[in-house]
Design an enzyme around this catalytic site. Structure first.
Site, PDB file in Angstrom:
ATOM      1  CB  CYS A   6     -49.082  63.875 -50.882  1.00 50.56           C
ATOM      2  SG  CYS A   6     -48.079  64.806 -52.030  1.00 50.56           S
ATOM      3  CD  GLU A  63     -51.137  62.609 -44.124  1.00 46.58           C
ATOM      4  OE1 GLU A  63     -51.246  63.270 -45.165  1.00 46.58           O
ATOM      5  OE2 GLU A  63     -50.256  61.729 -43.980  1.00 46.58           O
TER       6      GLU A  63
HETATM    7 FE1  HC0 Z   1     -43.019  63.515 -47.803  1.00 51.69          FE
HETATM    8 FE2  HC0 Z   1     -44.789  62.121 -48.856  1.00 51.69          FE
HETATM    9  S1  HC0 Z   1     -43.022  62.993 -49.961  1.00 51.69           S
HETATM   10  S2  HC0 Z   1     -45.188  64.125 -47.895  1.00 51.69           S
HETATM   11  O1  HC0 Z   1     -42.579  65.071 -48.504  1.00 51.69           O
HETATM   12  O2  HC0 Z   1     -46.533  62.765 -50.986  1.00 51.69           O
HETATM   13  O3  HC0 Z   1     -43.403  63.818 -44.917  1.00 51.69           O
HETATM   14  O4  HC0 Z   1     -40.257  62.442 -47.648  1.00 51.69           O
HETATM   15  O5  HC0 Z   1     -43.447  60.690 -46.926  1.00 51.69           O
HETATM   16  O6  HC0 Z   1     -46.955  60.740 -47.356  1.00 51.69           O
HETATM   17  O7  HC0 Z   1     -44.131  59.676 -50.264  1.00 51.69           O
HETATM   18  C1  HC0 Z   1     -43.116  63.726 -45.992  1.00 51.69           C
HETATM   19  C2  HC0 Z   1     -41.280  62.918 -47.622  1.00 51.69           C
HETATM   20  C3  HC0 Z   1     -43.620  61.659 -47.517  1.00 51.69           C
HETATM   21  C4  HC0 Z   1     -46.148  61.246 -47.962  1.00 51.69           C
HETATM   22  C5  HC0 Z   1     -44.411  60.529 -49.708  1.00 51.69           C
HETATM   23  C6  HC0 Z   1     -45.926  62.499 -50.156  1.00 51.69           C
END
Ligand code: HC0
Ligand code: SF4
Length: 575
Positions: free
Chosen positions: A299, A361
């Protein structure tokens, strides 16, 4: 312990401490532009000179270790004059464009110039005229504003192990840039933004896209929706005078409504959906022997980019589940649009992320257009959102808490933990345990994978089977974990791990490159505690217990890993 005296104050400090540490221990701040608590000192800026009784010359406090009985003077007339001259010389090759700079009011050079009362260009003014690098679309390098402190180079090389930045040129032409003088977009850069988070000036900033977001909000024909990432809620307060780690979810929702968003969603909801897919992927691989183990989380876009560039032999191990940001985008423009009878062609999704790589992304692949439109239209960092809130004249501290909008707004404790290192793994384990045993989790918290250690490991027994876990954060720690897996593979041994979580930034997203400036481990810990507290206080703590998540599967996605889920919620990786 070593006994020293700082400005006449006696203090005992640990062996190995520097004069800078000793001064800090007696609440004395020595100015510096190159030293950052995350980085080894390099003494580049020369501002931290001090006087040590009996020593010739003025040593630099950041690189000089304490010795028994040292008597240190940190501030006197001569030292202040020299520091002022050093600053004037730095400013003589620095643009006077504070008013239009991305770091106006957060710049460490500007603050020192104000503190030292710099009023004139005593040394003339000459700029390198090297221009800017805007090639990545996530970050902007402004070479004229570089003061050669070396922080960006050290964080990129020593902490992130990416080596996208190095020092090029000599004298006036010295600059931080990719080796070979290529564009950042052509370099190994993974857009993590740690360079910008550590830059003391405006030499590296996120590409500011607030104007795009304002245009969406002003366009009457649009239905503009927004999502906020897990870690934004515990960090944005620092922009408005709160303690780091204060959970401001309700005020954030309220501020976003005031900015004019037509619906406010929470990435924590789609993090719960990510877990439904990813935990099922894990169980398929673990239980039914389908495809390779370990499963590796995907992610974090800097991590996926890094893996594709440097460790592409692990592509088969990568979870195909999209990140929560992308899942939110596609569900808003399909499921939500259908339910609310809104034309997705006119829908604009803005996402508020702690991250500069999230800007990349959203266009990384045709799969990020799974709704038939660009699933997420624009990404703003926590810092950009704070600026928009101030521009709109919103008195953030006095806002009444709001709730998020239905269908894509409610979240479990598991979802909120995504924002910290180890959190995705804890969330996945809660649901994997439910899938494997059909029972409610006997254990919700996995203490061994919390905290700031670079590589964390644990073993979990589920349904009499041992699951071996590794969690790494800060890209510099990833290589060792992957090497262990490669060695086992080469010798035909069992994989050392079944499941690995990786986040590119130290601390995970709470320490993301788009978060409020001046982060230290102490601040990372507070932000982390803020998310763990959010989890603890939730009635629903597992993704599979989130009623809105159950609803989206019942009404739309059928079940985890269904054909439709695959088409909308999964992606692929390429070397
Ligand atoms: Fe994150 Fe996510 S947790 S990468 O670290 O998996 O940027 O806060 O939004 O998409 O939910 C970052 C943080 C996000 C995503 C989530 C993941
Ligand atoms: Fe290095 Fe990350 Fe900055 Fe790219 S964004 S130059 S990888 S620190």
């Amino acid at each position: 312990e070593i006994a020293v005296e700082v400005n006449g104050i006696k203090i005992a400090v640990k062996p190995g401490s520097t004069l800078l540490d000793a001064a800090q221990a007696v609440q004395v701040k020595i100015p510096t532009l190159c030293k950052h608590p995350d980085l080894v000192a390099n003494g580049a800026c020369g501002l931290c000179i001090v006087r040590v009784e009996g020593l010739h010359g003025l040593p630099r406090a950041c690189t000089t270790p304490v010795e028994e009985g040292m008597r240190i003077t940190t501030h006197d007339g001569e030292i202040t004059e020299i520091r002022k001259t050093v600053l004037e010389l730095i400013l003589s090759t620095h643009p006077n464009t504070c008013l239009s700079c991305g770091r106006n009011q957060s710049c460490e050079l500007q603050t020192l110039a104000a503190d030292f009362g710099i009023r004139e260009d005593l040394w003339g003014h000459a700029l390198s005229g090297l221009g800017k690098d805007t090639s990545t679309g996530s970050l902007v390098l402004d070479f004229d504003k570089c003061i050669k402190c070396g922080r960006c180079v050290h964080i990129c090389q020593d902490v992130q192990n990416v080596h996208a930045l190095s020092f090029l040129g000599r004298g006036m032409q010295t600059r931080m840039a990719p080796a070979g003088d290529i564009l950042l977009a052509e370099s190994p850069c993974v857009m993590c933004g740690q360079c910008s988070a550590h830059c003391p000036t405006g030499a590296i900033v996120e590409a500011d896209e607030t104007a795009t977001a304002w245009n969406f909000l002003r366009g009457k024909e649009n239905f503009t929706v927004v999502q906020i990432a897990p870690s934004v809620r515990v960090a944005i307060g620092e922009e408005f005078g709160y303690e780091p780690g204060t959970n401001l979810t309700g005020k954030l929702y309220a501020a976003l409504r005031r900015l004019g968003f037509d619906a406010v969603f929470d990435t924590n909801f789609s993090a719960d959906v990510t877990i439904m897919e990813e935990a099922n992927e894990f169980v398929e691989r673990f239980k039914h022997g389908k495809r390779e183990l370990p499963l590796i989380t995907s992610c974090c876009p800097s991590w996926t980019d890094y893996m594709e560039k440097l460790h592409s032999d692990f592509i088969p191990n990568f979870s195909s589940t999209k990140s929560p940001q992308q899942i939110m985008g596609v569900l808003a423009k399909t499921y939500y649009a259908q339910k609310m009878n809104i034309d997705p062609a006119g829908m604009r999704m803005v996402s508020i992320m702690p991250c500069t790589a999230k800007k990349y992304e959203i266009t990384r692949d045709h799969e990020m257009f799974a709704s038939g439109f660009k699933d997420v239209d624009v990404v703003l960092t926590t810092r950009e959102l704070a600026r928009m809130i101030r521009q709109a004249g919103i008195d953030f501290r006095h806002l009444q808490d709001h709730k998020a909008d239905s269908f894509l707004g409610s979240y479990s404790g598991a979802g909120t933990m995504f924002g910290t290192t180890g959190g995705v793994m804890e969330a996945a384990l809660r649901t994997a345990q439910f899938i494997l045993t059909g029972e409610k989790m006997p254990k919700l918290v996995f203490e061994e994978i919390r905290g700031l250690e670079g590589i964390k490991e644990t073993k979990v027994v589920i349904a009499q089977e041992e699951i071996r876990i590794a969690v790494a954060h800060g890209l510099g720690h990833v290589g060792e974990v992957l090497e262990r897996v490669r060695r086992a593979k080469a010798t035909g041994e069992e994989p050392p791990y079944h499941f690995i979580e990786v986040m590119a930034c130290p601390g995970g997203c709470i320490g993301g490159g788009g978060q409020p400036y001046r982060v230290t481990d102490a601040i990372r810990k507070k932000r982390m505690q803020g998310l763990f507290a959010d989890d603890r206080d939730k009635a629903v703590r597992c993704s599979h217990d989130n009623a809105e998540v159950q609803q989206v599967y019942n009404e739309f996605l059928e079940k985890p890993l269904s054909e439709k889920a695959h088409r909308l919620l999964h992606t692929t990786y390429h070397a």
